[in-house]
Design a protein around this motif. Structure first.
Motif, PDB file in Angstrom:
ATOM      1  N   LYS A 155      -2.177  11.488  -0.977  1.00 46.56           N
ATOM      2  CA  LYS A 155      -1.363  11.743   0.214  1.00 46.56           C
ATOM      3  C   LYS A 155      -1.364  10.535   1.139  1.00 46.56           C
ATOM      4  O   LYS A 155      -0.326  10.165   1.694  1.00 46.56           O
ATOM      5  CB  LYS A 155      -1.905  12.964   0.952  1.00 46.56           C
ATOM      6  CG  LYS A 155      -1.628  14.254   0.217  1.00 46.56           C
ATOM      7  CD  LYS A 155      -2.313  15.403   0.936  1.00 46.56           C
ATOM      8  CE  LYS A 155      -2.136  16.706   0.185  1.00 46.56           C
ATOM      9  NZ  LYS A 155      -3.120  17.700   0.647  1.00 46.56           N
ATOM     10  N   ALA A 156      -2.550   9.946   1.311  1.00 45.13           N
ATOM     11  CA  ALA A 156      -2.626   8.768   2.185  1.00 45.13           C
ATOM     12  C   ALA A 156      -1.813   7.629   1.593  1.00 45.13           C
ATOM     13  O   ALA A 156      -1.143   6.889   2.312  1.00 45.13           O
ATOM     14  CB  ALA A 156      -4.076   8.349   2.381  1.00 45.13           C
ATOM     15  N   ALA A 157      -1.856   7.488   0.270  1.00 43.76           N
ATOM     16  CA  ALA A 157      -1.090   6.426  -0.385  1.00 43.76           C
ATOM     17  C   ALA A 157       0.393   6.638  -0.135  1.00 43.76           C
ATOM     18  O   ALA A 157       1.134   5.714   0.197  1.00 43.76           O
ATOM     19  CB  ALA A 157      -1.395   6.413  -1.882  1.00 43.76           C
ATOM     20  N   LYS A 158       0.818   7.883  -0.261  1.00 47.66           N
ATOM     21  CA  LYS A 158       2.226   8.195  -0.084  1.00 47.66           C
ATOM     22  C   LYS A 158       2.682   7.898   1.340  1.00 47.66           C
ATOM     23  O   LYS A 158       3.738   7.314   1.570  1.00 47.66           O
ATOM     24  CB  LYS A 158       2.452   9.669  -0.414  1.00 47.66           C
ATOM     25  CG  LYS A 158       3.890   9.986  -0.603  1.00 47.66           C
ATOM     26  CD  LYS A 158       4.089  11.330  -1.249  1.00 47.66           C
ATOM     27  CE  LYS A 158       5.580  11.483  -1.452  1.00 47.66           C
ATOM     28  NZ  LYS A 158       5.943  12.580  -2.269  1.00 47.66           N
ATOM     29  N   LEU A 159       1.849   8.266   2.304  1.00 46.08           N
ATOM     30  CA  LEU A 159       2.191   8.012   3.708  1.00 46.08           C
ATOM     31  C   LEU A 159       2.033   6.538   4.073  1.00 46.08           C
ATOM     32  O   LEU A 159       2.312   6.148   5.191  1.00 46.08           O
ATOM     33  CB  LEU A 159       1.329   8.876   4.630  1.00 46.08           C
ATOM     34  CG  LEU A 159       1.800  10.316   4.785  1.00 46.08           C
ATOM     35  CD1 LEU A 159       0.827  11.105   5.630  1.00 46.08           C
ATOM     36  CD2 LEU A 159       3.189  10.375   5.411  1.00 46.08           C
ATOM     37  N   SER A 160       1.522   5.732   3.135  1.00 42.46           N
ATOM     38  CA  SER A 160       1.466   4.293   3.376  1.00 42.46           C
ATOM     39  C   SER A 160       2.632   3.592   2.702  1.00 42.46           C
ATOM     40  O   SER A 160       2.627   2.375   2.561  1.00 42.46           O
ATOM     41  CB  SER A 160       0.149   3.719   2.857  1.00 42.46           C
ATOM     42  OG  SER A 160      -0.938   4.324   3.497  1.00 42.46           O
ATOM     43  N   GLY A 161       3.601   4.358   2.243  1.00 45.25           N
ATOM     44  CA  GLY A 161       4.797   3.758   1.676  1.00 45.25           C
ATOM     45  C   GLY A 161       4.722   3.481   0.194  1.00 45.25           C
ATOM     46  O   GLY A 161       5.553   2.758  -0.336  1.00 45.25           O
TER      47      GLY A 161
END
Lengths: 517, 409
Positions: B291-297
């Motif tokens: 999820k964090a990766a996704k929200l980092s673009g």
């Protein structure tokens, strides 16, 4: 009143760190004893020593409990004596019922066969005690955090608790849920149950606590008798941070510039329930160098608004226009939103903001790997320099950037997240509950960072459930309720009462200062 | 805190801290050395005979090649159970194309690799875009492609392959610098030495030393803590020495096997990809916190999809090499390979929950399994005991990981 618990000269060392240094703590029978201190000050460690998580022998000092020396070898030993901790992260099984959770590991059973009538009868008794009106068969994941908290307390009561320890019980609660919880603590006090309350919320502490112990840097700094007279919050804060903090919010020049970011008529539908519109026609503006607040209750749609703007990370059927410098921008994916100059600092930094097992350096560069690479090949040197730069700029307190972020305190973790987004050089930052679960000192630093960002001409959107923080920091405040922006207040006209009145008077159609297009 | 105080805090406990953090890396290397020494003795020196070293590489090449892809899959937080069946299926397909249809190998090999990648894509699509658990999708793939290879071969073995196809696995690089070989032969008294193998060994060992020194200089320049000097010297000397030693041993037999070159190059490429490129870094972030990766673009779906395409491609390559080695395609080819590959990756220190693991670890893990297989077979230990011992080694390696982690935390 006699002392139920005396912890004498407790010293606990971890390799390289002295977490507790000759701490004394005396808790009297039947009182609510508040334990306050910055994150990392040693409150949790002290409670772990008390409850046997760190067994007897792994620390120095003496624990006198109920008149005799206690030597707990494990958490089971302390529970047997009626010491029960309720942790910040609740230990409930979401897909089991309230009754099943209450008696988990302690079932009303005869030779392994559970007696359900007995279980339900006792569950109802306990629920009545904590004032929770739910059926014993309700699944725990149907309950809000506030009610789950009550289930945890009921569970403690089922074990004949004498000393109840609550680790930041209200951190995730709304104001009215918090108030209920505090009422319950007072009720339990009347029934003779002693509590230790760990909290960052000083207004709550001064409301219910009989005694307040302030812990700083692994030592007990002061013990204040709250009954003797009014104790000012400033006094507590001074003890906590070791310096006088006359201003809780740093001063800054407020001179917003031109219009920077504008959202018009933003509509979002729930990702699973197509008939539920979560954001309804939201419109707002952010100027250069401006800090704009979004107030509202939890569940009012603030996070959903922010995440749907940031690369459509939430919801579907998203309609509306977003404009930067007066021109429409494409925010349809996260990488496009980042490229356009948007950054979103999530409210849930542990599960959405950080790769916890990675070092600080890797977390800081994650959203802008292009900034430390050439043709897709990373330069470890540049990554190191970048991380080091933000470690210094954000004042992240660690020996180096190779530290895993999982080992950092909440405040330092939040600074890592901020550093990560600053490295993408955003024009508009949306900060979602940027100071949640962070101690007073770190909060002040985060406020300073926000002010610096505004001074650089960036636009800052601050979502917060703490109204004083919004009032102290923002140039303008929007009020959100049930998916609508129901009001807008300038810093001069804003007050807690006015914000609340917007939230309460929701039934009226949405009021917007700007015409919706 | 002043700058000097910080650096001191950084340096003071360094050797102990460093060892604590990297005990796994050294442990792996030490375990491999100990296992090799052990079998060298128990097999009366057979283990390190040139012919056996050559065999070791030939036997394990396809496992190692697949371990490279599996590492990425596991780091991304997934698993691929279908690779054994894909090996069988692609081998069967190659046999049908080349032996039955008479295709040229220059047409059949690219076609097979493309179909391998296509199989990976077909599985990765459901996993990445439909979020169906990889365990289930690839379990289905395991059954489907085992069945498909039976169907392709109609239950028969198909072969033999033309000799140029066999060279994929059993070919050797000819001696391009014979005068060097003669020179070395004169010094060591060996009958015949392949000069090119010796040259490669020396160049690679030199390269490792040079890269190591350069990395240390860079670390020093940026003030990063690097490996303590004695550790660096011992480790580099050990690795460089082993490479020179093995290449010399190989040179006295038939030189460098083609498949060793393929495997070596792929290992270098994937190590570079995972450690030095943004793509590699994104895979680790994806596995560490999706999820964090996704929200980092980071485009997490596409990345997951690509790791499976890559796995399919490598499984296809492994299938070709395995078929070339057996010189025939059988319906049973590749059975249970996925277990060896997955075991190698976990022995190599990858974490089941994703985000952790190294290419070098996976390769060393595969060699540990390979040397044990080979050593125990030479000793004449029955297949029954071999399985039990391999299982216990896998368990021990993972317990060692968990124990280390709990001690640190």
């Amino acid at each position: 009143m006699s002392a139920l618990l005396e912890m004498q000269s407790i010293t606990k060392t971890f390799p390289g760190v002295k977490a507790l240094d000759r701490v004394n703590l005396t808790v009297r029978e039947g009182e609510i004893h508040a334990l306050v201190g910055e994150n990392g000050a040693g409150k949790s460690t002290l409670m772990k020593v008390l409850s046997g998580v760190y067994p007897h022998g792994s620390y120095d000092g003496k624990i006198i409990y109920d008149g005799e020396e206690a030597r707990f070898g494990s958490i089971n030993d302390s529970e047997k004596r009626g010491i029960i901790i309720i942790h910040q992260e609740l230990a409930l099984v979401p897909l089991l019922s309230i009754a099943e959770n209450l008696f988990l590991g302690n079932e009303c059973a005869n030779r392994g066969v559970i007696s359900w009538p007995e279980t339900y009868r006792r569950t109802e008794e306990l629920l009545k005690k904590v004032g929770l009106r739910e059926s014993p068969t309700t699944l725990v994941d149907r309950l809000g955090v506030g009610k789950q908290q009550l289930v945890e307390i009921a569970k403690a009561l089922s074990k004949d608790v004498r000393l109840l320890i609550l680790d930041e019980p209200t951190a995730a609660l709304q104001e009215n849920d918090s108030a209920k919880l505090l009422d319950l603590l007072e009720e339990l006090r009347r029934q003779g149950i002693t509590s230790i309350l760990i909290s960052h919320k000083l207004n709550e502490v001064s409301r219910v606590a009989d005694t307040i112990t302030v812990i700083r840097d692994g030592g007990a700094i002061s013990t204040l008798d709250a009954k003797a007279g009014e104790i000012s919050e400033d006094r507590i804060i001074r003890d906590m941070v070791g310096r006088d903090m006359s201003h809780r919010y740093p001063d800054r020049q407020r001179n917003p510039g031109d219009l920077l970011f504008e959202v018009r008529d933003w509509n979002v539908t729930h990702p699973e329930h197509a008939d539920r519109q979560v954001i309804k026609g939201a419109s707002f503006t952010v100027k250069k160098g401006e800090i704009v607040g979004i107030a509202g209750l939890m569940g009012s749609g603030r996070t959903e608004l922010a995440m749907s703007l940031f690369g459509r990370s939430y919801g579907r059927n998203i309609t509306g226009t977003a404009m930067l410098h007066g021109k429409p921008v494409d925010l349809s994916t996260v990488d496009r939103a980042i490229a356009a100059g948007l950054a979103y600092v999530t409210e849930d930094r542990k599960s959405l903001g950080l790769v916890l097992d990675d070092p600080i350096s890797r977390n800081i560069t994650l959203a802008n790997l292009a900034g430390v690479s050439r043709n897709g090949v990373l330069s470890e040197g540049r990554e190191q320099q970048t991380a080091e730069k933000y470690r210094k700029a954000m004042n992240i307190r660690t020996p180096g950037v190779h530290q895993k972020v999982v080992n950092l305190s909440g405040g330092n973790q939040q600074k890592v997240v901020l550093g990560k987004w600053l490295f993408t050089d955003p024009q508009v930052l949306i900060l979602d509950e940027p100071t949640r679960g962070i101690d007073v000192g770190a909060k002040f630093e985060i406020y300073n960072i926000m002010n610096d960002l505004a001074a650089e001409g960036r636009g800052v959107v601050m979502i917060s459930s703490e109204m004083p923080e919004l009032l102290g920091m923002c140039d303008r405040i929007y009020v959100m309720n049930e998916g609508r922006l129901v009001g807008e207040l300038s810093a001069a006209e804003a007050s807690q009462e006015r914000i609340m009145s917007f939230i309460v008077n929701t039934k009226k159609p949405a009021m917007d200062k700007e015409p919706a297009i | 805190m002043s700058d000097t105080a910080e650096t001191r805090a950084d340096d003071a406990p360094s050797i102990k801290d460093y060892l604590g953090e990297h005990i796994r890396d050294y442990g792996m290397l030490i375990a491999l050395v100990v296992i090799m020494v052990f079998f060298q003795f128990t097999t009366d020196g057979t283990l390190l005979r040139p012919v056996n070293i050559t065999n070791l590489f030939l036997q394990n090449s396809y496992i190692i090649i697949m371990a490279l892809g599996m590492l990425l899959v596991i780091v991304a937080g997934h698993i691929d159970l279908s690779v054994g069946s894909v090996v069988g299926f692609i081998g069967a397909l190659a046999a049908v194309m080349i032996v039955q249809w008479g295709w040229s190998m220059w047409l059949a090999v690219p076609a097979c690799l493309a179909i391998g990648a296509g199989i990976g894509a077909a599985q990765g699509y459901w996993i990445a875009y439909w979020r169906i658990p990889s365990f289930i999708v690839t379990l289905a793939g395991m059954l489907v492609f085992r069945g498909a290879s039976l169907w392709l071969l109609e239950g028969q073995s198909v072969g033999p392959f033309p000799s140029e196809f066999q060279k994929l696995s059993t070919g050797f690089i000819p001696d391009l610098v014979p005068f060097l070989g003669d020179l070395v032969a004169n010094i060591t008294g060996a009958k015949r030495v392949n000069g090119f193998a010796v040259l490669c060994g020396i160049l690679i060992a030199g390269g490792i030393v040079w890269l190591g020194i350069r990395a240390r200089q860079r670390d020093a320049r940026f003030g990063m803590t690097s490996e303590p000097m004695p550790f660096f010297v011992i480790r580099t000397a050990l690795v460089a020495g082993a490479i020179v030693f093995i290449s010399y041993k190989l040179s006295t037999f038939r030189g460098l096997p083609n498949v060793l070159i393929t495997m070596g190059l792929l290992t270098v490429v994937y190590a570079f990809l995972t450690e030095r490129t943004t793509t590699g870094r994104r895979v680790y972030a994806l596995g560490g916190n999706e999820k964090a990766a996704k929200l980092s673009g980071i485009k997490t779906e596409r990345l997951t999809f690509l790791t499976f395409v890559n796995m399919g491609l490598l499984a296809g390559l492994a299938g070709l090499i395995f078929a070339a080695r057996l010189n025939t395609a059988t319906p049973k080819a590749g059975v249970a390979f996925e277990l060896d590959v997955i075991a190698a990756v976990f022995i190599g220190g990858a974490s089941m929950s994703g985000g952790v693991g190294k290419i070098v670890g996976a390769v060393v893990g595969a060699f540990i399994m390979g040397v044990m297989n080979n050593g125990m077979s030479i000793m004449g230990i029955g297949i029954d005991y071999q399985q039990v011992i391999k299982g216990l080694v896998l368990l021990a390696a993972v317990i060692f990981d968990v124990y280390n982690k709990s001690k640190q935390g």
